[in-house]
Design a protein around this motif. Structure first.
Motif, short mmCIF file in Angstrom:
data_model
loop_
_atom_site.label_atom_id
_atom_site.label_comp_id
_atom_site.label_asym_id
_atom_site.label_seq_id
_atom_site.Cartn_x
_atom_site.Cartn_y
_atom_site.Cartn_z
N ILE A 1 7.11 3.29 -10.84
CA ILE A 1 7.25 3.15 -9.38
C ILE A 1 7.74 4.47 -8.78
O ILE A 1 7.23 4.93 -7.75
CB ILE A 1 8.25 2.02 -9.03
CG1 ILE A 1 7.69 0.65 -9.45
CG2 ILE A 1 8.59 2.02 -7.54
CD1 ILE A 1 6.49 0.19 -8.65
N TYR B 1 7.47 -4.02 -4.59
CA TYR B 1 6.08 -3.55 -4.52
C TYR B 1 5.21 -4.71 -4.96
O TYR B 1 5.21 -5.10 -6.13
CB TYR B 1 5.87 -2.32 -5.41
CG TYR B 1 4.41 -1.94 -5.54
CD1 TYR B 1 3.64 -1.68 -4.40
CD2 TYR B 1 3.80 -1.85 -6.79
CE1 TYR B 1 2.31 -1.34 -4.51
CE2 TYR B 1 2.47 -1.51 -6.91
CZ TYR B 1 1.71 -1.26 -5.76
OH TYR B 1 0.37 -0.95 -5.85
N LEU C 1 4.90 6.98 -8.65
CA LEU C 1 3.97 6.69 -7.54
C LEU C 1 4.57 7.10 -6.19
O LEU C 1 3.88 7.67 -5.34
CB LEU C 1 3.64 5.19 -7.53
CG LEU C 1 2.75 4.68 -8.66
CD1 LEU C 1 2.72 3.15 -8.67
CD2 LEU C 1 1.32 5.22 -8.50
N PHE C 2 5.87 6.82 -6.02
CA PHE C 2 6.50 7.19 -4.75
C PHE C 2 6.65 8.70 -4.62
O PHE C 2 6.47 9.27 -3.54
CB PHE C 2 7.88 6.52 -4.62
CG PHE C 2 8.63 6.95 -3.39
CD1 PHE C 2 8.17 6.60 -2.12
CD2 PHE C 2 9.77 7.75 -3.48
CE1 PHE C 2 8.84 7.02 -0.98
CE2 PHE C 2 10.44 8.17 -2.34
CZ PHE C 2 9.96 7.80 -1.09
N GLU D 1 3.71 10.26 -3.11
CA GLU D 1 3.64 10.10 -1.65
C GLU D 1 4.67 10.98 -0.95
O GLU D 1 4.41 11.56 0.10
CB GLU D 1 3.87 8.63 -1.26
CG GLU D 1 2.86 7.66 -1.84
CD GLU D 1 1.43 7.99 -1.43
OE1 GLU D 1 1.23 8.47 -0.29
OE2 GLU D 1 0.52 7.77 -2.25
N ASN E 1 0.86 -1.18 0.00
CA ASN E 1 0.00 0.00 0.00
C ASN E 1 0.89 1.23 0.00
O ASN E 1 1.68 1.44 0.92
CB ASN E 1 -0.90 -0.02 1.25
CG ASN E 1 -1.90 1.11 1.25
OD1 ASN E 1 -1.62 2.21 0.77
ND2 ASN E 1 -3.08 0.84 1.79
N TRP E 2 0.78 2.07 -1.01
CA TRP E 2 1.68 3.21 -1.14
C TRP E 2 1.53 4.21 0.00
O TRP E 2 2.49 4.87 0.38
CB TRP E 2 1.46 3.92 -2.50
CG TRP E 2 2.18 3.22 -3.60
CD1 TRP E 2 1.63 2.47 -4.59
CD2 TRP E 2 3.59 3.18 -3.79
NE1 TRP E 2 2.60 1.96 -5.42
CE2 TRP E 2 3.82 2.39 -4.94
CE3 TRP E 2 4.68 3.72 -3.13
CZ2 TRP E 2 5.10 2.14 -5.44
CZ3 TRP E 2 5.94 3.48 -3.61
CH2 TRP E 2 6.15 2.69 -4.75
N GLU E 3 0.35 4.35 0.54
CA GLU E 3 0.14 5.32 1.61
C GLU E 3 0.96 4.97 2.86
O GLU E 3 1.45 5.85 3.57
CB GLU E 3 -1.35 5.40 1.98
CG GLU E 3 -2.18 6.12 0.93
CD GLU E 3 -3.62 6.26 1.37
OE1 GLU E 3 -3.93 5.91 2.53
OE2 GLU E 3 -4.43 6.73 0.56
#
Length: 915
Positions: free
Chosen positions: A888, A871, A891-892, A895, A820-822
């Motif tokens: 990736i 991931y 996406l990071f 965050e 989960n990225w969060e």
């Protein structure tokens, strides 16, 4: 209310026109002071005051001997022990540990007039039976041991004669001598009348002396006991008095005087349980405040009795300000003063000194002591602080005298305190006396009268030690001197000065003898304290004591019971406080004396029980919240511009308050000597050694043979980085030597692992310990944000790009795998994955990539290999999960941006996390 002394004095005054020829003998000096005051009140005409003596003073007068101090007795006993020519001679230090017990036995034997030959013969036989084995011959050690017990009577006789030769004696010997010289003494007192007041338990010497005087001289005796207990044939409070009344010939023709009838009158008795000692002290303080407010005059007739005298200090500090006069019978223990801890620290400093120098913890303890700073900083400001900081900064475990003096070359006192010569006990005492002289000059200039009083007592103490050591040459080392010093110190007290008659009375159980108060507060009414329990510090077995008429714990308990109930006899308000949380140090459960009271049908109506617990306001820890004012926002902006590191951002994820204090305010850990290698130091040495080892391979393919050659440098490189990172710390022994060898072993295993991998893989080193910076462009912020960090290693394995982070702590695969990225920016458990992604972003910004792998090598589990970031979208892991590509990173970055904006948001305060 009339107390025992007042009632008895009135009877004596009615019987005799004048008291000037009377000799009053009481159990304690304290009671004598009160009696003297009463005589002054009752006397209507001028006359000479009668002689008022405590039991010990009276016995001393009869014997013609003076009491030898405990240390004098110990030295003389050791001298006697040496004269017995033991096969293996014990040092004085070793002897003193059991010599005290032998002294107590000799004392008791003499006080009870025991025939020593029979007793020691029986004791020797018991020891022989205890160590006898029918199947094995006696060893030399057993023979020597039994020889000591067989010689015990000879040791006793020689010891006794040595003391008598100097016209001195221990208490028991003085009592025995007094018994022998009584008739001679009484011839000089033909015109005197002896009056004995308030006695209870008597040893054989006292009993014989008092009985003889009562039968053959003009005399009288008054007991302090209630008929309620005298009529009870099994109550311990009257155990001794019933025995005296039954066995003494005097009472066959004379009345048993002093029996009163107060105990069964109505009383207010409160039994209060309080948790621990401080709660008891606070409760007493609160109780005294109420008594003072409700009845101001009653404080003059109130006593606080400390069954456990260690409560004196907390009780004094709990006395309410409304009470303006108190009288303390007990002295304040000298060993609790700051000077006592100073000299103890000075002893420890020299005891810990060896060929390597002064041990840092002893030195820092001594240097930081308030008395030391007063002494040294008098000549040079902040000298002690300078020495302390230098030791911690340079990480010295042992410090030579030359190093200390180099830090303050002009400080004369410092040079005198730290010398390399080996001190004898006499020269060490001279050094202590010189320190006292220097302190005297300082305290005199400061007009510090209390400190000067302490100093005077320590001056007397060291002079006494000096006299004894010069007379007896048995103390040959500082360890023995320290033992003697502590022995002497433990018995020294600072006496409080005041009017003994006025104000609130604070005293121990024994000081309360013969004294009566309307209000009595007794603390620590617990088993093991009141009564004191079955402690038996004696070489004489229980059965042998019974057989020879020596007292046991049964008689000791009866003494405590008498004192307890005697205090209750005439009192109207009684408060019995006990500790509800028993432990080894503060007594056992609620005393049997309380249970005995509660089961007395005649007293239950007067008793109220309660447990007093302090009002506890729950200290609910509110999470700390730091609002972002303009100053803090400026700090954040400055930090963002200089650069967020993956570690600082991880600190924020773990706890924003940690980030605030450590990374923004720059509050570092307290400076301390790193006696053993800390974890961060350990990691730094590993990183630096690997960098040196692999630097020759940068831009090249690793070669197995070259790595094997490099292995030979590992020990030298580790030693080099230890010297640089661990400052001047010692790695030649102990845990540091282990750490040194562990690091070598870690790196050797790592190189071996690389050599094994090279059999099937090609590895090319691209970079080591690279410093990277990247600017992050966030339109929401009006200032630049930088991400910075150091990459431990960048390489290619079979053409695949890898970022490797070394960790000397434990890391597991789950710490670098996210689903989960969060969570990567909200949960600290994923901090290792977070750091790897930060490194990947930084590397990509300088060297755009299509894909790479990032992982952690943990030296605590090298066999696990590279723990790669992954991931994982599905339930099962696949090889593609560990590939970091632009998707990736995007996406990071999303965050990461959210995290940075939260840190920089002026409306989002730093809120503490409960970690």
């Amino acid at each position: 209310m009339k107390g025992f002394l007042e009632e008895t004095l009135e009877l004596i005054v009615q019987k005799h026109d004048s008291l000037s020829n009377h000799i009053f003998i009481l159990p304690s000096k304290r009671a004598g002071t009160f009696l003297k005051n009463l005589i002054a009140q009752k006397t209507t005409q001028t006359s000479f005051a009668p002689e008022i003596l405590s039991t010990e003073s009276f016995i001393e007068k009869i014997s013609g001997l003076s009491y030898a101090s405990n240390l004098e007795q110990l030295f003389e006993l050791y001298n006697t022990y040496l004269q017995s020519k033991p096969q293996e001679v014990e040092t004085f230090y070793s002897f003193s540990k059991w010599g005290q017990t032998l002294l107590q036995d000799f004392n008791e034997i003499d006080r009870y007039l025991i025939e020593t030959k029979d007793l020691f013969s029986n004791l020797s036989a018991i020891q022989e039976i205890t160590h006898w084995s029918p199947d094995a011959p006696k060893t030399q050690m057993m023979d020597d041991y039994l020889k000591f017990w067989n010689n015990l009577d000879a040791i006793y006789q020689t010891f006794k004669n040595s003391l008598l030769k100097n016209n001195k004696g221990h208490q028991g010997l003085v009592y025995r001598t007094a018994t022998e010289k009584l008739t001679e003494y009484l011839k000089t007192k033909q015109n005197n009348i002896f009056v004995f007041l308030g006695f209870n338990a008597l040893n054989t010497s006292e009993s014989k002396i008092i009985q003889y005087i009562l039968e053959y001289h003009n005399s009288d005796i008054y007991w302090d006991m209630d008929s309620y207990f005298m009529q009870d044939s099994i109550h311990d409070a009257s155990l001794f008095l019933r025995s005296h009344k039954k066995d003494w010939n005097y009472f066959k023709t004379n009345n048993f005087k002093g029996v009163s009838n107060y105990y069964n009158t109505p009383k207010k008795i409160e039994i209060i349980g309080a948790p621990k000692n401080i709660s008891q002290a606070k409760y007493v303080g609160n109780l005294l405040r109420h008594i003072k407010i409700e009845s101001p005059d009653s404080i003059k007739n109130t006593a606080v009795i400390l069954a456990d005298e260690t409560l004196l200090n907390p009780i004094i500090n709990s006395i309410p300000k409304e009470i303006d006069a108190i009288n303390i019978t007990m002295g304040y223990a000298l060993e609790k003063t700051t000077l006592a801890s100073f000299f103890n620290s000075f002893f420890e400093l020299y005891l810990g000194n060896n060929s390597k120098g002064w041990f840092y913890s002893n030195l820092l303890s001594f240097i930081s002591h308030p008395t030391t700073t007063t002494l040294i900083n008098e000549k040079e400001e902040d000298c002690c602080s300078k020495i302390s900081t230098t030791i911690k900064t340079k990480n010295w475990s042992y410090i030579s005298t030359s190093k200390i003096k180099a830090l303050a070359p002009d400080n004369v006192i410092l040079s005198e305190l730290f010398v390399d010569e080996s001190y004898t006990p006499i020269t060490f005492i001279e050094k202590c006396l010189h320190i006292i002289s220097e302190l005297k000059n300082i305290y005199t200039s400061q007009s510090n009268s209390l400190a000067l009083e302490y100093l005077y007592r320590f001056n007397s103490l060291f002079n006494q030690l000096n006299t004894l050591i010069q007379e007896y040459n048995y103390v040959n080392d500082l360890k023995s001197l320290l033992s003697l010093y502590n022995e002497l110190l433990s018995s020294e007290t600072l006496d409080f000065k005041g009017d003994p008659i006025e104000g609130l009375q604070i005293m121990g159980m024994l000081e309360s003898r013969n004294l009566d108060f309307e209000t009595v507060i007794i603390t620590s009414v617990n088993e093991g304290i009141l009564p004191s329990g079955k402690s038996n510090n004696s070489f004489i077995p229980f059965d042998l004591k019974i057989n020879h008429g020596l007292p046991t714990y049964k008689e000791k308990d009866a003494v405590y019971t008498y004192h307890f109930y005697r205090l209750l006899q005439r009192a109207k308000n009684i408060y019995l406080i006990y500790n509800t949380e028993p432990d080894v140090l503060e007594g056992g459960e609620k005393s049997r004396l309380i249970t005995q009271l509660l089961t007395d049908e005649n007293k239950t109506k007067d008793i109220k029980e309660k447990v007093a617990t302090p009002i506890i306001i729950p200290n609910v820890k509110d999470l700390e919240i730091i609002e972002k004012d303009s100053a803090l926002l400026e700090l954040i902006k400055e930090h963002a511009t200089k650069g967020f590191s993956p570690t600082s951002l991880s600190n924020y994820i773990r706890n924003p308050i940690d980030f605030y204090k450590r990374n923004l305010l720059k509050i570092e850990d307290v400076l301390a000597v790193e006696e053993t290698v800390a974890a961060n130091t350990f990691g730094t040495i590993v990183h630096d050694t690997l960098e040196d080892l692999y630097t020759p391979f940068i831009g090249k393919l690793l070669d197995a043979e070259a790595l094997k050659t490099s292995k030979k440098q590992i020990s030298t490189l580790v030693k080099k980085h230890f010297a640089r990172t661990y400052s001047e710390g010692d790695i030649t022994q102990g845990k540091n030597l282990l750490a040194f060898n562990i690091i070598i072993r870690y790196i050797e295993r790592f190189v071996d692992l690389e050599i094994t991998q090279l059999k099937q893989n090609s590895i090319k080193i691209i970079g080591l310990e690279q410093q990277l910076r990247v600017k992050l462009h966030f339109p929401e912020l009006d200032f630049p944000v930088t991400l910075k960090g150091k990459l431990d290693r960048i390489d290619e394995e079979n053409g695949s790009l890898r970022i490797i982070d070394y960790k000397t702590g434990r890391v597991e695969g789950k710490n670098v795998t996210i689903k989960n990225w969060e969570k990567v920016t909200t949960e600290y458990s994923f901090s290792k994955a977070f750091q790897l992604l930060c490194y990947s972003i930084m590397y990509n910004a300088n060297n755009p990539i299509s894909e790479l792998q990032a992982g952690i090598l943990t030296f605590k589990n090298l066999n696990a290999g590279l723990l790669k970031f992954a991931y994982q979208e599905g339930k099962r892991k696949s090889a593609n999960d560990s590939i970091i590509n632009q998707e990736i990173l995007t996406l990071f970055t999303k965050e990461l941006k959210s995290l940075v904006l939260e840190i920089c948001n002026p409306n989002s305060p730093f809120i503490e996390k409960d970690v």
